[in-house]
Structures are given as structure tokens and as C-alpha cells.
Design an enzyme around this catalytic site. Structure first.
Site, mmCIF file in Angstrom:
data_model
loop_
_atom_site.group_PDB
_atom_site.id
_atom_site.type_symbol
_atom_site.label_atom_id
_atom_site.label_comp_id
_atom_site.label_asym_id
_atom_site.label_seq_id
_atom_site.Cartn_x
_atom_site.Cartn_y
_atom_site.Cartn_z
ATOM 1 N N GLY A 226 128.794 -12.606 -4.006
ATOM 2 C CA GLY A 226 128.890 -13.068 -5.393
ATOM 3 C C GLY A 226 128.243 -14.425 -5.493
ATOM 4 C CG HIS B 27 125.972 -7.681 0.817
ATOM 5 N ND1 HIS B 27 126.947 -8.029 -0.084
ATOM 6 C CD2 HIS B 27 125.052 -8.665 0.775
ATOM 7 C CE1 HIS B 27 126.633 -9.176 -0.661
ATOM 8 N NE2 HIS B 27 125.490 -9.583 -0.152
ATOM 9 C CB SER C 125 129.507 -19.575 -2.965
ATOM 10 O OG SER C 125 128.302 -20.292 -3.052
ATOM 11 C CB ILE D 213 121.697 -9.722 -1.636
ATOM 12 C CG1 ILE D 213 121.568 -8.236 -1.337
ATOM 13 C CG2 ILE D 213 121.344 -10.032 -3.086
ATOM 14 C CD1 ILE D 213 122.583 -7.362 -2.057
ATOM 15 C CB CYS E 51 126.938 -12.294 1.192
ATOM 16 S SG CYS E 51 125.379 -12.937 0.585
ATOM 17 C CD GLU F 148 129.384 -5.372 0.593
ATOM 18 O OE1 GLU F 148 129.381 -5.538 1.827
ATOM 19 O OE2 GLU F 148 128.899 -6.202 -0.201
HETATM 20 N N1 GLN Z 1 123.438 -16.895 -2.833
HETATM 21 C C1 GLN Z 1 124.840 -16.681 -3.116
HETATM 22 C C2 GLN Z 1 125.612 -17.976 -3.006
HETATM 23 O O1 GLN Z 1 125.111 -18.906 -2.450
HETATM 24 C C3 GLN Z 1 125.398 -15.661 -2.154
HETATM 25 C C4 GLN Z 1 124.682 -14.357 -2.351
HETATM 26 C C5 GLN Z 1 125.530 -13.156 -2.141
HETATM 27 O O2 GLN Z 1 126.754 -13.220 -1.962
HETATM 28 N N2 GLN Z 1 124.906 -12.002 -2.234
HETATM 29 O O3 GLN Z 1 126.692 -18.066 -3.517
#
Ligand code: GLN
Length: 187
Positions: free
Chosen positions: A48, A171, A50, A135, A80, A173
Site C-alpha cells: 500500500g 508480493h 506507507s 511493485i 512491501c 499474495e
Molecule cells: N512504494 C510504496 C511505499 O513506499 C510501497 C509500494 C507497495 O507496497 N507496493 O509506501
């Protein structure tokens, strides 16, 4: 009957984790409040954004509740963004983290232009490689003495473990492979 497996459901891709938890034969539960957290026996922190999730964790007291649960031995797995939230330190940034793993992370470590990619990742203790879906993924740039490196992608650290706390840059999932969920749900 065992307690459900919690998935932090403040923002991000928590639904895929709930599906993966169901696929390995466990009941998943969305966690949004300290009361929710009290009902689960472990917690997955999904991907998500952060900064957003960090603010919400502080606002609703859930961050403190997660720290208390961790101190009592609750297993935690961050994928992530989740790994960013678990980190003690974020390179060159000031933003809220739970500080529960002795690691420093670099956000968006593969560069702004590389939005996402997939490749095989060899994970310590797993016979066959996993498909790593990255991602805007973070990497780990420092590990403390209690942290075990589970996987590198090239020379970058992309999976770490500290006791019953696990962090992955990628990820699982989002793939069909349920080996990591199976493993974590057995802790
Ligand atoms: N780039 C997002 C962050 O720094 C993390 C990306 C992800 O959770 N897919 O919060």
C-alpha cells in the site's frame, strides 16, 4: 479452533492476502482497530502507501496496539509497504514506522521509472524459487545482528526475518504460489 489470521486492512492490497490465507485453510480477518487485533493470532501487513497507512496507524491507536502485540510474541509479516512499516529506519526520510525490525529500508528502490517487474527469487529454506512481484518495491539497506537475510535479488536484500517477524519486498499474495503464506501461518 484457532484464532483467525489478521490482515491489516487500513489501505492497500489486503484482499489478496485474505484470499491467500483462505487458500491455505485458515480464516482471515480484516484488522482496523485495536479490538480487531485482539482477536487474531498473527498479522499480515500488506502492500500500500506507507505514509498514508503510517498516519492512520497513529491516529487510531492501532500502531501502539501492534507494538504491544509484537512484544507479547505475535508473529508479523510485512509485504512491501508492510515491511517499510516494520522497519526501524527509512533511508533519507522521516515518516512513522512501527520500528519492530532492526532494518533500514530504501523506498522505491528500483527507481521511479521501474514501476513494477517480476522475477524468480531464491528464498532460504525453500526448495524451488518463488516468483517475486515487485511493485515500487523497497529493499533492505541495513540489517542488525538479529536479522537473518532470507533472499537477495542480485545484491539487494529483498526478504528478512527477525524471530517471528518477516519482511518481504515483493508480493507473494499476487501469485498462485502459497508456500510463504503456508509457512507464516504455521508460526
Ligand atoms: N512504494 C510504496 C511505499 O513506499 C510501497 C509500494 C507497495 O507496497 N507496493 O509506501
Amino acid at each position: 479452533m484457532s484464532s483467525p489470521v489478521g490482515v491489516l486492512a487500513v489501505q492497500g492490497d489486503f484482499e489478496k492476502h485474505l484470499q491467500a490465507v483462505a487458500d491455505v485453510g485458515r480464516t482471515g480477518m480484516e484488522v482496523r482497530t485495536p479490538e480487531d487485533l485482539a482477536r487474531v493470532d498473527r498479522l499480515i501487513l500488506p502492500g500500500g502507501e506507507s505514509t498514508t497507512v503510517g498516519l492512520l496507524l497513529q491516529r487510531y491507536g492501532l500502531g501502539e496496539a501492534i507494538r504491544r502485540a509484537a512484544a507479547e510474541g505475535m508473529p508479523l509479516w510485512g509485504t512491501c509497504m508492510g515491511m517499510i512499516l516494520l522497519a526501524k529506519e527509512i533511508e533519507a526520510r522521516r515518516q512513522f514506522t512501527l520500528g519492530l525490525m532492526d532494518i533500514a529500508v530504501r523506498r522505491n528502490a528500483f527507481g521511479a521509472q521501474v514501476h513494477s517487474f517480476e522475477d524468480a527469487v531464491e528464498l532460504d529454506g525453500f526448495e524451488r524459487p518463488l516468483l517475486g512481484v515487485f511493485i515500487r518495491a523497497p529493499i533492505v539497506v541495513r540489517t542488525g545482528p538479529e536479522v537473518q537475510v532470507l533472499a537477495r535479488y542480485g545484491d539487494r536484500i529483498v526478504a528478512v526475518r527477525q524471530g517471528v517477524r518477516l519482511g518481504t519486498s515483493f508480493h507473494p499474495e499476487l501469485t498462485e504460489d502459497r508456500r510463504l503464506h503456508e509457512w507464516f501461518c504455521r508460526w
